[in-house]
Scaffold this motif. Structure first.
Motif, PDB file in Angstrom:
ATOM      1  N   ASP B   1      54.787  46.035  50.015  1.00  0.00           N
ATOM      2  CA  ASP B   1      53.718  46.266  50.987  1.00  0.00           C
ATOM      3  C   ASP B   1      53.187  44.945  51.514  1.00  0.00           C
ATOM      4  N   GLY B   2      52.985  44.863  52.828  1.00  0.00           N
ATOM      5  CA  GLY B   2      52.423  43.655  53.393  1.00  0.00           C
ATOM      6  C   GLY B   2      50.937  43.596  53.154  1.00  0.00           C
ATOM      7  N   GLY B   3      50.430  42.372  52.945  1.00  0.00           N
ATOM      8  CA  GLY B   3      49.008  42.250  52.730  1.00  0.00           C
ATOM      9  C   GLY B   3      48.595  40.844  52.396  1.00  0.00           C
ATOM     10  N   ILE B   4      47.350  40.715  51.973  1.00  0.00           N
ATOM     11  CA  ILE B   4      46.772  39.430  51.617  1.00  0.00           C
ATOM     12  C   ILE B   4      46.382  39.464  50.151  1.00  0.00           C
ATOM     13  N   THR B   5      46.803  38.455  49.422  1.00  0.00           N
ATOM     14  CA  THR B   5      46.500  38.368  47.997  1.00  0.00           C
ATOM     15  C   THR B   5      45.593  37.185  47.745  1.00  0.00           C
ATOM     16  N   GLN B   6      44.439  37.465  47.156  1.00  0.00           N
ATOM     17  CA  GLN B   6      43.520  36.410  46.778  1.00  0.00           C
ATOM     18  C   GLN B   6      43.463  36.320  45.252  1.00  0.00           C
ATOM     19  N   SER B   7      43.439  35.100  44.764  1.00  0.00           N
ATOM     20  CA  SER B   7      43.318  34.915  43.312  1.00  0.00           C
ATOM     21  C   SER B   7      42.545  33.636  43.034  1.00  0.00           C
ATOM     22  N   PRO B   8      41.842  33.605  41.878  1.00  0.00           N
ATOM     23  CA  PRO B   8      41.640  34.733  40.986  1.00  0.00           C
ATOM     24  C   PRO B   8      40.594  35.695  41.545  1.00  0.00           C
ATOM     25  N   LYS B   9      40.385  36.808  40.886  1.00  0.00           N
ATOM     26  CA  LYS B   9      39.371  37.761  41.314  1.00  0.00           C
ATOM     27  C   LYS B   9      37.975  37.242  40.972  1.00  0.00           C
ATOM     28  N   TYR B  10      37.866  36.596  39.803  1.00  0.00           N
ATOM     29  CA  TYR B  10      36.606  35.990  39.366  1.00  0.00           C
ATOM     30  C   TYR B  10      36.863  34.540  38.992  1.00  0.00           C
ATOM     31  N   LEU B  11      35.906  33.680  39.310  1.00  0.00           N
ATOM     32  CA  LEU B  11      36.061  32.251  39.038  1.00  0.00           C
ATOM     33  C   LEU B  11      34.704  31.666  38.690  1.00  0.00           C
ATOM     34  N   PHE B  12      34.714  30.781  37.697  1.00  0.00           N
ATOM     35  CA  PHE B  12      33.471  30.151  37.271  1.00  0.00           C
ATOM     36  C   PHE B  12      33.598  28.650  37.447  1.00  0.00           C
ATOM     37  N   ARG B  13      32.554  28.044  37.972  1.00  0.00           N
ATOM     38  CA  ARG B  13      32.582  26.608  38.224  1.00  0.00           C
ATOM     39  C   ARG B  13      31.505  25.909  37.423  1.00  0.00           C
ATOM     40  N   VAL B  19      36.789  23.520  42.581  1.00  0.00           N
ATOM     41  CA  VAL B  19      37.642  24.665  42.258  1.00  0.00           C
ATOM     42  C   VAL B  19      38.386  25.090  43.518  1.00  0.00           C
ATOM     43  N   THR B  20      39.592  25.630  43.310  1.00  0.00           N
ATOM     44  CA  THR B  20      40.416  26.049  44.450  1.00  0.00           C
ATOM     45  C   THR B  20      40.694  27.533  44.375  1.00  0.00           C
ATOM     46  N   LEU B  21      40.450  28.211  45.508  1.00  0.00           N
ATOM     47  CA  LEU B  21      40.701  29.643  45.650  1.00  0.00           C
ATOM     48  C   LEU B  21      42.009  29.814  46.423  1.00  0.00           C
ATOM     49  N   SER B  22      42.832  30.715  45.917  1.00  0.00           N
ATOM     50  CA  SER B  22      44.136  30.920  46.522  1.00  0.00           C
ATOM     51  C   SER B  22      44.110  32.083  47.505  1.00  0.00           C
ATOM     52  N   CYS B  23      44.853  31.940  48.600  1.00  0.00           N
ATOM     53  CA  CYS B  23      45.033  33.023  49.563  1.00  0.00           C
ATOM     54  C   CYS B  23      46.471  32.982  50.066  1.00  0.00           C
ATOM     55  N   GLY B 100      41.358  39.836  71.312  1.00  0.00           N
ATOM     56  CA  GLY B 100      41.133  39.970  69.883  1.00  0.00           C
ATOM     57  C   GLY B 100      42.301  40.621  69.174  1.00  0.00           C
ATOM     58  N   GLN B 101      42.558  40.177  67.994  1.00  0.00           N
ATOM     59  CA  GLN B 101      43.568  40.779  67.154  1.00  0.00           C
ATOM     60  C   GLN B 101      42.917  41.198  65.852  1.00  0.00           C
ATOM     61  N   PRO B 102      43.328  42.348  65.303  1.00  0.00           N
ATOM     62  CA  PRO B 102      42.703  42.804  64.060  1.00  0.00           C
ATOM     63  C   PRO B 102      42.882  41.793  62.940  1.00  0.00           C
ATOM     64  N   GLN B 103      41.808  41.562  62.201  1.00  0.00           N
ATOM     65  CA  GLN B 103      41.902  40.711  61.032  1.00  0.00           C
ATOM     66  C   GLN B 103      42.040  41.575  59.789  1.00  0.00           C
ATOM     67  N   HIS B 104      42.978  41.173  58.944  1.00  0.00           N
ATOM     68  CA  HIS B 104      43.220  41.869  57.689  1.00  0.00           C
ATOM     69  C   HIS B 104      42.652  41.018  56.565  1.00  0.00           C
ATOM     70  N   PHE B 105      41.912  41.643  55.666  1.00  0.00           N
ATOM     71  CA  PHE B 105      41.222  40.922  54.608  1.00  0.00           C
ATOM     72  C   PHE B 105      41.857  41.150  53.243  1.00  0.00           C
ATOM     73  N   GLY B 106      41.741  40.127  52.396  1.00  0.00           N
ATOM     74  CA  GLY B 106      42.055  40.291  50.989  1.00  0.00           C
ATOM     75  C   GLY B 106      40.872  40.914  50.264  1.00  0.00           C
ATOM     76  N   ASP B 107      40.994  41.077  48.956  1.00  0.00           N
ATOM     77  CA  ASP B 107      39.936  41.719  48.181  1.00  0.00           C
ATOM     78  C   ASP B 107      38.976  40.723  47.545  1.00  0.00           C
ATOM     79  N   GLY B 108      39.063  39.476  47.941  1.00  0.00           N
ATOM     80  CA  GLY B 108      38.026  38.516  47.621  1.00  0.00           C
ATOM     81  C   GLY B 108      38.104  37.862  46.256  1.00  0.00           C
ATOM     82  N   THR B 109      37.409  36.737  46.164  1.00  0.00           N
ATOM     83  CA  THR B 109      37.195  36.027  44.902  1.00  0.00           C
ATOM     84  C   THR B 109      35.701  35.851  44.723  1.00  0.00           C
ATOM     85  N   ARG B 110      35.201  36.260  43.565  1.00  0.00           N
ATOM     86  CA  ARG B 110      33.772  36.089  43.297  1.00  0.00           C
ATOM     87  C   ARG B 110      33.591  34.823  42.475  1.00  0.00           C
TER      88      ARG B 110
END
Lengths: 112, 114
Positions: B1-13, B19-23, B100-110
């Motif tokens: 499935d095509g999509g956007i992957t964000q990692s990690p889901k939770y991060l503490f600094r 700190v680096t968030l992946s997309c 405009g083009q639709p933007q597709h979002f990942g599920d985020g990093t908190r």
């Protein structure tokens, strides 16, 4: 000039009712107006979008009404269901930058 | 499935730490974006990139940095200069094209401060 103002901040609707969320913008260069739905802990998902050359767009139970002269647009959710309970964001973008300018969000609760 | 992957889901600094968030996206989109979401607020643009090896500051870029070495990847670094980093970070992508083009979002990093 970049702001998009959204109201209300929160909304409670009975099941089967109509939910209406409003947005207003200042920048007349905006040419794309999407609405996003976000559930807790998830990213926003595109719901429906409109361009300023049309006044209304309908997709299923979701309708966008667009008033170019008033610089306002709104989302109507017909026959609202408990599964529609989420936060809704309006947004706008313009050709060159393409990045979205978001409203502050409306938390919708549909009571069974 | 095509999509956007964000990692990690939770991060503490920790204080003074970067700190680096992946997309990562497999939608073959040219444009990628980073937004910050604070409780009860809309999303605010941090950085965006419309093509590989090029990126632009958004509305709240101070204390953040990005790179775009590959089309599918757009990592965000939250530096120690960002004094209030606690937020929900969202990555998005879209295709290029007129209007405009639709933007597709990942599920985020908190991200939280320890």
């Amino acid at each position: 000039q970049q702001q998009v103002k959204q109201s209300p901040q929160s909304l409670i609707v009975q099941k089967g009712g109509i939910s209406i969320i409003n947005c207003a913008y200042e920048n007349t260069a905006f040419d794309y107006f999407p609405w996003y739905q976000q559930f807790p802990g998830k990213g926003p998902a595109l719901l429906i979008a409109i361009r300023p050359d049309v006044s209304e767009k309908k997709e299923g139970r979701f309708t966008i009404s667009f008033n170019k002269s008033a610089k306002q647009f709104s989302l109507h959710i017909m026959d609202s269901q408990p599964g529609d309970s989420a936060t809704y964001f309006c947004a706008a973008s313009m050709g060159g930058r393409r990045a979205l300018t978001f409203g502050s969000g409306t938390r919708l609760q549909v009571q069974p | 499935d095509g999509g956007i992957t964000q990692s990690p889901k939770y991060l503490f600094r920790k204080e003074g730490q970067n700190v680096t968030l992946s997309c990562e996206q497999n939608l073959n989109h040219d444009a990628m974006y980073w937004y910050r979401q604070d409780p009860g607020q809309g999303l605010r643009l941090i950085y965006y990139s419309q093509i590989v090896n090029d990126f632009q500051k958004g509305d709240i870029a101070e204390g953040y940095s990005v790179s775009r070495e590959k089309k599918e990847s757009f990592p965000l670094t939250v530096t120690s200069a960002q004094k209030n980093p606690t937020a929900f970070y969202l990555c998005a992508s879209s295709s290029q094209g007129g209007g405009g083009q639709p933007q597709h979002f990942g599920d985020g990093t908190r991200l939280s401060i320890l």
